[in-house]
Design an enzyme around this catalytic site. Structure first.
Site: not given
Lengths: 380, 188
Positions: A19, A278
């Site tokens: 994140d 990610e």
């Protein structure tokens, strides 16, 4: 003189560094490339410090052109609302801030509000990307914005000069060799260099055995992280950052957690990159090297559906890479990967060509930051 | 309160003080065990439609709407007037009648369900089936009795439907108001 618009990015660190990794890159890129001022609200400064050692554990600081603020539980109700607000990765804005946004809207113009979602290659994402969602209490409109791999999504984070910087780094192999030497790797002709950044995975045992028995030298660089637990379990060792180990054909090196720019250099320097989640996953796309993705595990094995969607998209563009796909699936199901590795690496040249074709395709559409700016201008 | 993942077709939620009917809700799993709910919504005050995503943990105030049985009374241009069992009168414009407009006729006795928000009638739903007289239809030429061959027929309010070929002018037919389709010839 009119001030540049202010952008607020809100980031809650759930676990790991995905994140904050994405938010920090986005914040830096917006500040560096767009005529905007950027404020990043983050609830865990230590996580940022791991990625960006210059960060300090204080409530407010300026870093790389970004105003970095601690998002504390008691959010200051007097904080000035930004012109553009991004709530990243399913976090929820402080209620006092939403109230201030509604007041700003009533006084006009309304702040632009984005919900930045997780990256996915699934087709449903295209049907939700860019849709507005009125806030139940205030009616403020929030645009759902999905990063993705197609023209119908918000694209991927990619700094303007990224590929030029990468190409300059790779133009002279001596540059990568020198960088690797600084990490303790002195590669020779015919050897293979692998970066390994992953969550815990017992399947690493099968790969380590295969690499030890390889016909050629293998250098495996492991940035400090969760996979180290599995490596230590498989080898009955207690390796930590800075340690290295020679096991047959395999040289294993544990690196400290790398600065984001250095992590890019690692990806560019290696022949095969194991990435996760990610942020490292997206960076591996821009490296243009063969990659093995370990997706964030979710309940009900929903992550395997998402993994297949990504493999399918890639296959549509760069042709079938069945051996690499089989390796990726085996890695994500924690199965023995030795046979799949052998097949994939035997086909390394083709795997490399397909990786470059995929990178070239992704480079056809605008990057995430540009698309956010463009979407905001268009919807005004 | 409902969360986004609890939304279902038929629920009515409050968005910024307005009642929205959920016509469709599809949930898709996003990252890290989160989810996105894509909804199709209809504003019950102005009829506007929208496609809107929400997070699975977004919170919504539920709206309990009052419902009453009403029957059609008369047309007072431009509104249609309905009465409840206590002879209270309620008005609705043609645009808010929805499919009921196709079946409105003087003297109709069908009991409809009216929905109220803030003491105001905002929508009305006819019963699942209504019986109406065919005021005009071409005579059957094929002599078909199977009911599979269809032709156009007109109701007293001018609305046209497809009926079986054997239905004649003056016949009464049963119509499914949910689909607008002819079901059968009514039994006397």
């Amino acid at each position: 003189m009119t001030q540049a618009p202010l952008w607020d990015i809100f980031c809650k660190v759930v676990d790991n560094h995905g994140d904050i990794g994405v938010c920090w890159r986005l914040a830096r890129q917006l500040a560096a490339e767009q005529p905007v001022r950027v404020r990043l609200w983050i609830d865990d400064l230590q996580a940022l410090k791991t990625l960006w050692p210059a960060a300090e554990l204080k409530d407010r600081q300026s870093l790389a052109g970004v105003d970095v603020c601690l998002w504390s539980a008691e959010f200051d109700a007097d904080v000035r609302v930004a012109d553009v607000v991004i709530e990243a990765f399913a976090c929820h804005l402080p209620s006092t801030y939403i109230k201030s946004m509604a007041i700003k809207r009533d006084q006009g113009p309304a702040p632009q509000w984005f919900n930045l979602e997780y990256l996915s290659a699934e087709t449903w994402v295209e049907g939700c990307h860019g849709l507005f969602s009125p806030h139940p209490l205030t009616g403020l409109k929030k645009a759902f914005f999905f990063p993705g791999f197609s023209f119908k999504t918000g694209g991927l984070i990619r700094e303007k000069a990224l590929l030029e910087v990468r190409d300059a780094f790779l133009k002279d192999p001596a540059i990568a060799d020198q960088w690797l030497a600084q990490q303790g790797v002195h590669r020779q002709s015919g050897s293979l260099t692998i970066s390994l950044f992953a969550y815990e995975n017992p399947a690493i045992g099968s790969l380590l055995r295969a690499w030890q028995l390889s016909d050629f030298a293998i250098h495996c660089l492991v940035p400090e992280g969760r996979i180290l637990t599995s490596i230590n379990a498989a080898l009955a060792t207690q390796l930590k950052a800075g340690d290295q180990l020679q096991l047959g054909a395999l040289q294993l090196l544990v690196l400290p957690f790398l600065h984001q720019d250095d992590y890019d250099r690692l990806l560019w320097s290696c022949d095969v990159n194991f990435v996760r989640g990610e942020d490292s996953f997206v960076r591996a796309h821009w490296a243009g090297k063969p990659m093995v993705w370990q997706i964030y595990p979710q309940d009900d094995d929903i992550h395997l559906v998402k993994l297949d969607a990504w493999l399918a998209q890639q296959t549509r563009i760069s042709g079938p890479a069945l051996s690499a796909a089989a390796l990726t699936q085996a890695w994500n199901t924690q199965a023995d990967c030795a046979a799949e590795w052998q097949q994939a690496i035997t086909d390394q040249k083709r795997w490399q060509q397909q990786s470059l074709a995929w990178t070239k395709h992704l480079n056809l559409f605008d990057d995430l930051a540009s698309q956010l700016v463009y979407f905001g201008q268009k919807s005004l | 309160m409902k969360t986004g993942q609890e939304l279902r077709a038929g629920h009515v939620i409050n968005i910024d003080g307005q009642p929205w009917l959920i016509q469709k809700a599809e949930i898709s799993r996003s990252g890290r065990n989160t989810a996105v709910v894509k909804t199709k919504l209809k504003n019950l005050l102005n009829g506007s439609l929208t496609e809107t995503p929400y997070k699975a943990d977004d919170k919504f105030e539920d709206i309990s709407l009052e419902r009453k049985e009403v029957t059609y009374s008369y047309f007072a241009d431009p509104v249609y007037v309905f009465v409840d069992t206590e002879y209270e009168q309620y008005e609705l414009a043609a645009d808010d009648l929805g499919d009921l407009l196709h079946y409105i006729e003087d003297g109709m006795e069908d009991i409809c369900e009216a929905v109220f928000f803030d003491d105001r009638m905002i929508s009305i739903t006819p019963p699942n089936t209504v019986t109406r007289e065919i005021v005009y239809s071409e005579p059957s030429v094929r002599g078909d009795t199977s009911g599979k061959v269809m032709k156009r027929a007109r109701l007293s309010n001018g609305h046209e439907i497809q009926v079986s070929d054997f239905v004649n002018t003056g016949d009464k037919v049963v119509i499914d108001t949910r689909t607008g389709e002819y079901k059968s010839r009514a039994k006397d």
